[in-house]
Scaffold this active site. Structure first.
Site, PDB file in Angstrom:
ATOM      1  N   GLU A   1       0.845  -1.190   0.000  1.00 56.11           N
ATOM      2  CA  GLU A   1       0.000   0.000   0.000  1.00 56.11           C
ATOM      3  C   GLU A   1       0.885   1.246   0.000  1.00 56.11           C
ATOM      4  OE1 GLU A   1      -2.192  -0.770   3.582  1.00 56.11           O
ATOM      5  OE2 GLU A   1      -3.017  -2.611   2.734  1.00 56.11           O
TER       6      GLU A   1
ATOM      7  N   ASP B   1       3.074  -2.726  11.804  1.00 55.60           N
ATOM      8  CA  ASP B   1       3.004  -4.007  12.507  1.00 55.60           C
ATOM      9  C   ASP B   1       1.578  -4.514  12.760  1.00 55.60           C
ATOM     10  OD1 ASP B   1       2.478  -2.185  14.903  1.00 55.60           O
ATOM     11  OD2 ASP B   1       4.589  -1.763  14.534  1.00 55.60           O
TER      12      ASP B   1
ATOM     13  N   GLN C   1       2.160  -1.988   5.954  1.00 58.79           N
ATOM     14  CA  GLN C   1       2.412  -0.596   6.334  1.00 58.79           C
ATOM     15  C   GLN C   1       2.864  -0.427   7.782  1.00 58.79           C
ATOM     16  OE1 GLN C   1      -0.792   2.445   5.501  1.00 58.79           O
ATOM     17  NE2 GLN C   1       0.634   2.665   3.803  1.00 58.79           N
TER      18      GLN C   1
ATOM     19  N   PHE D   1      -1.035  -4.153  11.257  1.00 61.02           N
ATOM     20  CA  PHE D   1      -1.883  -4.415  10.092  1.00 61.02           C
ATOM     21  C   PHE D   1      -1.485  -5.672   9.346  1.00 61.02           C
ATOM     22  CE2 PHE D   1      -1.907   0.423  10.204  1.00 61.02           C
ATOM     23  CZ  PHE D   1      -2.872   0.419  11.199  1.00 61.02           C
TER      24      PHE D   1
ATOM     25  N   ALA E   1      -5.558  -4.244   1.112  1.00 57.02           N
ATOM     26  CA  ALA E   1      -6.024  -5.561   1.525  1.00 57.02           C
ATOM     27  C   ALA E   1      -4.819  -6.452   1.796  1.00 57.02           C
ATOM     28  CB  ALA E   1      -6.908  -6.169   0.445  1.00 57.02           C
ATOM     29  N   GLU E   2      -4.494  -6.633   3.051  1.00 57.23           N
ATOM     30  CA  GLU E   2      -3.259  -7.349   3.380  1.00 57.23           C
ATOM     31  C   GLU E   2      -3.317  -8.828   3.028  1.00 57.23           C
ATOM     32  OE1 GLU E   2      -4.661  -5.058   5.194  1.00 57.23           O
ATOM     33  OE2 GLU E   2      -3.130  -3.515   5.393  1.00 57.23           O
TER      34      GLU E   2
ATOM     35  N   PRO F   1      -4.560  -9.128   9.120  1.00 58.56           N
ATOM     36  CA  PRO F   1      -5.445  -9.606   8.045  1.00 58.56           C
ATOM     37  C   PRO F   1      -4.721 -10.587   7.120  1.00 58.56           C
ATOM     38  CG  PRO F   1      -5.707  -7.241   8.333  1.00 58.56           C
ATOM     39  CD  PRO F   1      -4.533  -7.660   9.193  1.00 58.56           C
TER      40      PRO F   1
ATOM     41  N   HIS G   1       0.231   0.748  15.769  1.00 57.44           N
ATOM     42  CA  HIS G   1       1.379   1.254  15.012  1.00 57.44           C
ATOM     43  C   HIS G   1       2.688   1.048  15.780  1.00 57.44           C
ATOM     44  CE1 HIS G   1      -1.892   3.345  12.965  1.00 57.44           C
ATOM     45  NE2 HIS G   1      -1.077   3.694  12.014  1.00 57.44           N
TER      46      HIS G   1
HETATM   47  C1  LIG Z   1      -5.610  -3.218   7.920  1.00 60.85           C
HETATM   48  C2  LIG Z   1      -4.978  -1.871   7.734  1.00 60.85           C
HETATM   49  N1  LIG Z   1      -4.053  -1.688   6.772  1.00 60.85           N
HETATM   50  C3  LIG Z   1      -3.450  -0.498   6.615  1.00 60.85           C
HETATM   51  C4  LIG Z   1      -3.790   0.553   7.424  1.00 60.85           C
HETATM   52  C5  LIG Z   1      -3.073   1.882   7.254  1.00 60.85           C
HETATM   53  N2  LIG Z   1      -4.011   2.882   6.748  1.00 60.85           N
HETATM   54  C6  LIG Z   1      -4.662   3.708   7.588  1.00 60.85           C
HETATM   55  S1  LIG Z   1      -5.782   4.626   6.812  1.00 60.85           S
HETATM   56  C7  LIG Z   1      -5.398   3.971   5.302  1.00 60.85           C
HETATM   57  C8  LIG Z   1      -6.149   4.418   4.085  1.00 60.85           C
HETATM   58  C9  LIG Z   1      -7.627   4.288   4.274  1.00 60.85           C
HETATM   59  O1  LIG Z   1      -8.321   4.713   3.161  1.00 60.85           O
HETATM   60  P1  LIG Z   1      -9.897   4.695   3.112  1.00 60.85           P
HETATM   61  O2  LIG Z   1     -10.414   3.365   3.577  1.00 60.85           O
HETATM   62  O3  LIG Z   1     -10.296   5.134   1.777  1.00 60.85           O
HETATM   63  O4  LIG Z   1     -10.349   5.744   4.214  1.00 60.85           O
HETATM   64  P2  LIG Z   1      -9.968   7.288   4.376  1.00 60.85           P
HETATM   65  O5  LIG Z   1      -8.852   7.360   5.380  1.00 60.85           O
HETATM   66  O6  LIG Z   1      -9.611   7.829   3.057  1.00 60.85           O
HETATM   67  O7  LIG Z   1     -11.184   7.927   4.938  1.00 60.85           O
HETATM   68  C10 LIG Z   1      -4.383   3.028   5.438  1.00 60.85           C
HETATM   69  C11 LIG Z   1      -3.776   2.285   4.331  1.00 60.85           C
HETATM   70  C12 LIG Z   1      -4.756   0.329   8.418  1.00 60.85           C
HETATM   71  N3  LIG Z   1      -5.140   1.300   9.249  1.00 60.85           N
HETATM   72  N4  LIG Z   1      -5.342  -0.876   8.551  1.00 60.85           N
END
Ligand SMILES: Cc1ncc(C[n+]2csc(CCOP(=O)(O)OP(=O)(O)O)c2C)c(N)n1
Lengths: 326, 402
Positions: A31, A86, A84, A88, A61-62, A91, A131
């Site tokens: 990601e 620890d 990204q 996360f 999607a991990e 999944p 995190h």
């Molecule tokens: C399972 C997981 N993977 C990665 C992350 C890191 N992360 C936090 S927010 C984000 C993007 C989220 O995008 P979206 O679902 O579109 O929501 P938005 O923040 O744009 O409202 C990521 C990759 C996480 N929080 N959880």
């Protein structure tokens, strides 16, 4: 100019670049690894230079990331996956544990799984929940996986390339709070073996064993102890699966005392395994029981408490004193 | 509504395909390039960006939804406006507090006020909300004191409010997880024979997670009274929606066997109408709905993010012209629904809120060290007790020693 002074982050970036240059089958996936260069910029500039076919921004999607990396590996690629943070990786835990780890054994050795999963891990950066965790034990416990963590720029550079060269799946834990620490990297050196430990500081009174972010804390503790006339040896384990018990045993036979330090909870952690093995191997050499310093049996606390939660200089020195008191 | 999809355009095996660079060979595989969305997507809109009401006569597609806001008075519109303005002020204050080092991180909702206030005000007190980490406007609608939202971003707790008081669950950081919790909760609501509903918030990026697909499956199979409210703000950190999906998101619901609707997420009235409609379906026992609020994340993903690395200024500017707050203001002004005094009064109220937020955050104490060991288990645990005692003794040794 073979020796360069690099941050761990830059050493990892250079290492990935080298791997992409060397082997066209190496792919980077994860990601935000493309344009953004990853949230920690470890993949900075790589998509620009190697294109979207080599440095792949994935859907969020991990399980998908690791699952498809397995498929790509089956097809002859060598995916280097970035998770990204620890917290996360879970999944994807199913894919890692039930599929990635077992493919080689199930195929009677016919299938190789050269997949590297990079995970920025552990605490100390004032982050929100999920995190700052240290889940290495959960991976080290799984047969079929290899688990390593560099503590300095040189190891970051070399260990990552060695992990990519490995035909086994490697969980590569990056100590995120050390990303900005600088160190010398000799890009023409012959590197240490990926799974060997290294004596990071020599000493005669006691051994401190650590890996990843805690190596620096232990080196500082050793320096502080030296001012009090105590000679502390620090062993950087570098690998949590396998663990270099021979190297550690040699150190403990010299110093006769051992304290294991990690951020992960102590209960059933890497330190527990080391305490058990070293006790078996060095029973007649030990002057004190093997002590462990690490996290508590509690969720990683909110950022304002992490300084109390994380093993620091004082907690390490306290354990040194307790060991020496036997 | 948008039905056409570009997803069927699979790469074909063709010797004539242009050679792509790199080892991957002839076909471009790493990323599809075609736009999955219409440039100007069709969506349920009741208020244009210029602030004009859209009538059913103008657009028969809204006939199903418009009646759900037929009761909305000018007073109500002013209340919605007030909610949006105060939420934006709170959010801006939090961003500033992060810059001043009072918060470790902040996830701003800037630009998403209409989606949150519209959907939040559609809820009944006995409905239950499962937010992600950006639903500050929904929290506002639920009556959660906004300062309670700041504890986790300051780093003094992992939650900071009792979800049961306002039927507003704790923020969930792991992407997509809460959609399953919402579904399970809704299954329980249905088992109890209650007529309340459940709403789950998530982002466009989250729609890629397996958990979200599983939530869709469970809710469809058990006909659960849950509304999936996706705020499609076009980005998941640096990844545009094209990295998550190849058909418009709302269309995905169809494959699971329940309706999906795309609503103008910058139109508070349309968000209110569509969410009320979806909640009504849930209450009547007609099962789940997917609402895709088409909106935009005006700021950075969080205060740690740098959108200049991946986002074009023109895009941001185009969305600024659709600002949800300016739109309702234009409408209120044009219709005489509010006068200058109203806006001035609201400015004073915003100031007061901002000041209170600053004061509360700065006064927020760090938790007691021993809180590390609190609430790990409901029943207590010998290992925790042992570690707590050891750590207390260790800390006490400093006080005695020096
Ligand atoms: C399972 C997981 N993977 C990665 C992350 C890191 N992360 C936090 S927010 C984000 C993007 C989220 O995008 P979206 O679902 O579109 O929501 P938005 O923040 O744009 O409202 C990521 C990759 C996480 N929080 N959880």
């Amino acid at each position: 100019m073979a020796v360069q002074k690099l941050t761990i982050a830059k050493a990892l970036n250079d290492s990935l670049r080298k791997a992409l240059e060397t082997d066209p089958k190496v792919l980077i996936m994860g990601e935000d690894v493309g344009k953004l260069g990853g949230v920690f910029r470890i993949t900075d500039g790589l998509q620009k230079d190697f294109g979207e076919e080599r440095v792949i921004d994935t859907p969020l999607a991990e399980s998908g990331i690791v699952g498809t990396a397995i498929g790509l590996a089956l097809r002859g690629y060598r995916p280097v996956v970035e998770i990204q943070f620890d917290g996360f990786v879970f999944p994807a835990y199913d894919q890692i544990v039930t599929q990635l780890a077992k493919m080689h054994a199930r195929s009677l050795g016919k299938i190789k799984m050269p997949v590297v999963i990079r995970i920025p891990y552990a605490g100390g950066i004032g982050a929100v929940e999920h995190h700052s965790e240290s889940p290495e034990t959960l991976f080290a416990h799984v047969p079929g996986l290899k688990v390593v963590s560099p503590s300095n720029a040189s190891d970051a550079y070399w260990m990552l390339q060695q992990a990519i060269l490995s035909d086994d799946p490697v969980i590569f834990f990056e100590p995120k709070r050390r990303y900005w620490d600088k160190g010398e990297v000799d890009v023409e050196a012959i590197p240490d073996a990926l799974h060997g430990s290294r004596v990071a500081r020599e000493g005669t009174d006691i051994t401190l064993a650590a890996y990843g972010p805690m190596v620096k804390v232990c080196l500082e503790a050793a320096a502080a102890a030296a001012e009090e006339g105590k000679s502390v040896e620090v062993v950087d384990l570098r690998s949590m699966s396998p663990i270099d018990f021979d190297g550690l045993q040699a150190s403990v036979e010299r110093t006769r005392r051992l304290v294991v330090v990690h951020e992960a909870p102590v209960f059933l952690g890497v330190g527990s395994e080391i305490a058990a093995r070293i006790t078996e191997r060095c029973f007649y050499h030990l002057e004190a029981p093997v002590l462990r310093v690490g996290g508590f049996h509690a969720p990683y606390p909110p950022a304002r408490l992490e300084d109390e939660y994380l093993p620091g200089l004082d907690r390490v020195l306290d354990a040194v004193d307790r060991s020496l008191a036997y | 509504m948008t039905v056409e999809s570009t997803a069927a355009r699979k790469p074909r095996r063709s010797s004539g395909t242009k050679r792509a660079a790199g080892a991957a060979g002839a076909r471009k595989t790493a990323a599809a390039t075609a736009q999955p969305h219409d440039a100007e997507p069709q969506l349920v809109q009741l208020l244009t960006p210029e602030g004009e009401r859209v009538e059913v006569a103008d657009n028969p597609d809204i006939a199903e939804f418009a009646p759900f806001v037929a009761d909305i008075t000018t007073d109500d519109l002013r209340d919605l406006y007030r909610d949006m303005v105060l939420t934006r002020r709170f959010d801006g204050e939090a961003t500033a507090l992060q810059r001043q080092g009072e918060l470790g991180l902040w996830a701003s909702l800037l630009g998403q006020e209409a989606a949150q206030i519209g959907s939040g005000r559609a809820l009944r007190d006995d409905d239950y909300v499962f937010p992600t980490y950006r639903e500050h406007g929904v929290a506002w609608c639920r009556g959660v004191d906004p300062t309670n939202l700041l504890g986790m971003f300051r780093g003094v707790n992992h939650g900071g409010w009792d979800p049961k008081i306002n039927n507003f669950h704790l923020y969930t950081i792991v992407i997509g997880s809460q959609t399953l919790h919402a579904t399970g909760y809704a299954m329980g609501v249905a088992k109890d024979g209650a007529d309340s509903a459940v709403i789950a918030y998530f982002g466009d990026g989250a729609s890629s997670q397996g958990d979200v697909a599983e939530a869709f499956t469970f809710s469809a199979v058990y006909n659960s009274p849950v509304v999936f409210f996706c705020q499609n703000n076009q980005w998941a950190i640096s990844e545009p929606t094209e990295r998550q999906m190849r058909v418009p998101l709302y269309q995905r619901a169809q494959g699971f066997g329940f309706p999906g609707v795309r609503v103008d997420g910058n139109d508070v009235l349309a968000c209110l109408a569509v969410t009320r409609w979806a909640l009504e379906r849930a209450r009547r026992g007609e099962g789940p709905t997917l609402v895709e609020a088409f909106t935009y994340r005006m700021g950075a993903h969080t205060t740690s993010d740098d959108p200049t690395k991946y986002r074009r200024d023109e895009e941001t500017a185009a969305w600024e012209a659709k600002d949800p707050i300016l739109r309702l203001k234009a409408h209120l002004l044009a219709t005489g629904g509010a006068d200058e005094a109203f806006f001035e009064q609201l400015e004073v109220e915003s100031e007061t809120l901002g000041k209170r937020v600053r004061e509360v955050v700065r006064a927020m104490p760090d938790p007691d060290t021993m809180a590390i060991f609190e609430n790990v288990y409901a029943d207590g645990h010998a290992l925790v007790d042992e570690e707590r005692a050891q750590f207390a003794a260790y800390l006490a040794s400093f006080e005695g020693g020096e």
